[in-house]
Scaffold this motif. Structure first.
Motif, short mmCIF file in Angstrom:
data_model
loop_
_atom_site.label_atom_id
_atom_site.label_comp_id
_atom_site.label_asym_id
_atom_site.label_seq_id
_atom_site.Cartn_x
_atom_site.Cartn_y
_atom_site.Cartn_z
N ILE A 134 45.51 51.53 39.93
CA ILE A 134 44.07 51.16 39.94
C ILE A 134 43.39 52.13 38.35
O ILE A 134 43.76 53.16 38.23
CB ILE A 134 43.89 52.20 40.52
CG1 ILE A 134 43.87 51.63 42.20
CG2 ILE A 134 42.24 52.38 40.56
CD1 ILE A 134 43.57 52.69 43.08
N CYS A 160 44.16 47.64 41.77
CA CYS A 160 42.04 47.54 42.24
C CYS A 160 42.03 48.22 40.35
O CYS A 160 42.54 49.06 39.63
CB CYS A 160 41.65 48.41 42.70
SG CYS A 160 40.67 48.15 43.43
N ILE A 189 37.63 50.07 38.94
CA ILE A 189 36.70 50.25 39.99
C ILE A 189 35.55 50.27 38.64
O ILE A 189 36.16 51.49 38.01
CB ILE A 189 37.08 51.15 40.64
CG1 ILE A 189 38.40 51.38 41.80
CG2 ILE A 189 35.87 52.05 41.47
CD1 ILE A 189 38.76 52.32 43.00
N THR A 207 34.50 46.03 35.12
CA THR A 207 34.97 45.48 36.92
C THR A 207 35.42 43.75 36.65
O THR A 207 36.19 43.33 37.02
CB THR A 207 34.76 46.26 37.61
OG1 THR A 207 35.29 47.99 37.61
CG2 THR A 207 35.55 46.27 39.35
N ALA A 265 42.09 43.43 43.47
CA ALA A 265 41.59 43.74 43.79
C ALA A 265 40.09 44.71 43.45
O ALA A 265 40.48 45.26 42.27
CB ALA A 265 41.65 44.74 44.77
N ALA A 266 39.15 44.58 42.86
CA ALA A 266 38.17 44.75 42.41
C ALA A 266 36.91 45.16 43.13
O ALA A 266 36.48 44.55 43.67
CB ALA A 266 37.63 44.08 41.28
N LEU A 312 40.52 50.53 49.58
CA LEU A 312 41.73 50.14 49.39
C LEU A 312 42.53 50.28 50.26
O LEU A 312 43.92 49.20 49.94
CB LEU A 312 41.56 52.04 49.30
CG LEU A 312 40.90 51.61 47.54
CD1 LEU A 312 41.52 52.68 46.97
CD2 LEU A 312 41.18 50.42 46.11
N CYS A 319 43.58 46.66 50.57
CA CYS A 319 44.16 46.21 49.70
C CYS A 319 45.11 46.40 49.85
O CYS A 319 46.15 45.54 49.98
CB CYS A 319 43.05 46.07 49.01
SG CYS A 319 41.96 45.88 48.49
N ARG A 369 47.78 44.04 49.72
CA ARG A 369 49.83 44.26 48.46
C ARG A 369 50.83 44.70 49.40
O ARG A 369 51.62 44.82 48.37
CB ARG A 369 49.49 44.72 47.59
CG ARG A 369 49.68 45.27 46.65
CD ARG A 369 49.82 44.07 45.19
NE ARG A 369 49.72 44.41 44.53
CZ ARG A 369 50.50 43.74 43.35
NH1 ARG A 369 51.29 42.61 44.42
NH2 ARG A 369 50.60 43.80 42.11
#
Lengths: 399, 399
Positions: A59, A157, A159, A168, A181-182, A383, A386, A390
């Motif tokens: 992340i 991700c 963030i 981001t 992911a964002a 999260l 995701c 994932r």
């Protein structure tokens, strides 16, 4: 620039700072949006947790205008706890028992990464205004090089809040295949006229300070502390909501029962602002403030995509694969909910994968840094979802 | 202070200014809220129209922070039209064919009335910070002396926006028997924490300028122009709404097709703000800015009435006889509608005579100075109604 530039002096001697450092762009300098080249350059960063075997649990946290990479450990200058310790750590919403967290000081910054306080190899003096102008795109480009350096193909991700949210978004738009992911928080797809105006006031306050010396204050042995403090004071008002200021201070007087009929800090809010200004100049560099505010002003995802924000999320005519979760705060007037909603609408229009939460709070823009349980639950929940998609295996200490 | 103080120099030589001047407080100095005394002192003022035989048609207009008494004639320094020409003049909502209009430069100001640029008789030098600190109450006290000097027992109406609205409220509360009607516009019964904060930023910007010389810049032959310009820039943002800035400027670039990757004014909004700052220092004095912002910060009608705003409108336990019309503007975030509503609620709670209109506009706080037909109709209509109640005979030219 030398391979390990003797990153300079005020306000922090980068060489003596804790955390990690890497020199990038040594073989091929990094091409900036302005057309200038930067390299070699240093990125100072910090990591938390452990990268898993298939490097799928990383992340990236992007910091805000005056933030840094000390997300979850003590700030080396102020001694204060990490700026996102409530959110990031073992068992926290961004669980470092589970995820490998990276955060770097933005280039142009003043806490270890290359910026205007560095020595310009061409002159042997600090860059000052000779440092190239940067964009949010350039900052993220440098972060991408760091991620590659760490051997990570795809971030789980990204963030960030405020300017971190801009980064981001930039990550997701520039490198859609490198981001699963964002979570852009309290941010916007472009800096508004009002926000440019506030930044310009701050820059003019700095540049009006004779100790700024046309940006060459490090060479001349001065520091534009008064100008930088005024810039911070003006900015600080925009980080808080009117109700929060009213709740915190109202018209309460400072250590006195009556007004003094003078220009001392009669009201607590004055004293608070003066303190914010004074504390800021202890930890931040004036030229970095100019460079980073300018990068924010230039940010405009839609303009970069031919005038359509939706197009930014449809690279090559194909909808971005990135899963988005946008968060805004109801009393944030610097990056109001309408800015997040514009991004959501653009993503919806290309059938993007997006969720959106507006957190009800009176804490204004600063809410993203504060104890907002609902906000933290949103991050945790998104999260979790995701991670499941994932296929991230749960790996917790002692469980 | 001499009977006709040689009101000093920068930015305007008061002696050479058009308009009227009167020396007040010569026999008995005026007692200020701080306990200090002021006198003799000068009030510069302007009048429009003719006072009727029974002196019942006088309207006092109170100007805002950086305003002046040139309501309806050309500004002597800038050459621009009077700041309220749209509202005040023959056949206008404040009809000078019908009413006798008075407006004075506030004491503490810099366009003819006594203020920190005047010579301190004790030292023979400009006062600077030795001028006594003023309140809105003191400003209105001086206006009351002017009104008495003009032989007027009771004003038909007092009108003002922003700080002018504070003075209007102060008139009604301090001299309820001397005011028939009052129109406080885009104002508040007390300065909010956020507004104090913005003022403090402006003051700190001025005081941070080395040319301010601890307030003694006139003696030392300098002018804190950079600090004053930054103060104005910060304030100016608060006078506009975000939508107005967006509509006016958006992210439009200044004379260029692309950003320049530098710190010049790339965006039109930057150029506009810089112009506002530069133009302001041509016509305004830095110390006056300090004094007048401080007076606004101190304004708190409820505190003066023992903590209850309602009590302010019930002098001696009897509801104020003043007829009020409050006006706010929907996009004004400096003096938002909620502030006007608080005053309306207080007046309602004592069965006061009050009407209230929120004008729907995107122009922000500045709307009270701009072409807002509905606003102008409200003023016209309220004055018509009051004139009828007051038994004012209609006296129009050529009718």
């Amino acid at each position: 620039m030398p391979a390990t530039p003797p990153s300079v002096v005020a306000p922090a001697d980068a060489g003596s700072l804790p955390g990690k450092r890497v020199t990038l762009g040594a073989d091929v300098p990094m091409r900036l949006d302005s057309g200038a080249e930067l390299g070699p350059f240093v990125v100072a960063y910090q990591t938390y947790g452990t990268l898993n075997a298939d490097k799928s649990n990383a992340i990236y946290i992007c910091h805000a205008l005056t933030g840094d990479h000390f997300v979850a450990d003590r700030h080396p200058i102020t001694g204060k706890p990490g700026w996102w310790e409530m959110l990031v750590g073992p068992g926290r919403p961004v669980d470092t028992d589970r995820y490998f967290v990276i955060c770097s000081n933005v280039i142009g910054g003043c806490l270890g990464s290359s910026g205007p306080t560095d020595i310009d190899p061409a002159t042997g003096q600090p860059y000052g205004l000779n440092f190239p102008i940067l964009t949010i795109g350039d900052m993220v480009r440098a972060q991408k090089l760091l991620v590659e350096h760490l051997g990570i193909d795809k971030l789980f991700c990204v963030i960030g809040g405020s300017m971190g949210g801009m980064q981001t978004l930039q990550w997701a738009v520039a490198y859609p295949e490198s981001v699963f992911a964002a979570i852009p928080i309290a941010t916007a797809a472009r800096h508004s006229a009002q926000n440019i105006a506030f930044h310009e006031v701050g820059r003019q306050a700095i540049m009006a300070d004779p100790d700024w010396r046309n940006g060459q204050y490090l060479v001349e042995g001065t520091r534009p502390e008064r100008g930088l403090a005024v810039a911070r004071m003006a900015a600080h008002i925009t980080y808080l909501s009117e109700p929060a200021l009213h709740r915190k201070f109202g018209r309460n007087l400072q250590d006195r029962k009556a007004v003094t009929y003078g220009f001392d800090a009669d009201f607590q809010v004055e004293s608070y602002l003066r303190y914010q200004g004074a504390a800021f100049v202890e930890r931040f560099d004036a030229n970095s403030y100019l460079y980073i505010t300018r990068a924010m002003d230039y940010f405009d995802l839609a303009a970069d995509a031919g005038g359509s924000l939706a197009n930014a999320f449809r690279p090559g005519g194909k909808t971005t694969p990135v899963r988005f979760c946008l968060v805004s705060f109801s009393s944030d007037w610097l990056f109001p909910t309408s800015e997040s909603r514009a991004i959501v609408h653009a993503l919806n229009s290309v059938a993007g994968n997006v969720s959106f939460v507006e957190i009800n709070t009176d804490k204004g823009h600063d809410a993203f840094l504060l104890d907002e349980p609902e906000f933290h639950q949103v991050i945790h929940g998104f999260l979790e979802g995701c991670a499941e998609h994932r296929g991230l295996t749960v790996r917790r200490r002692g469980r």
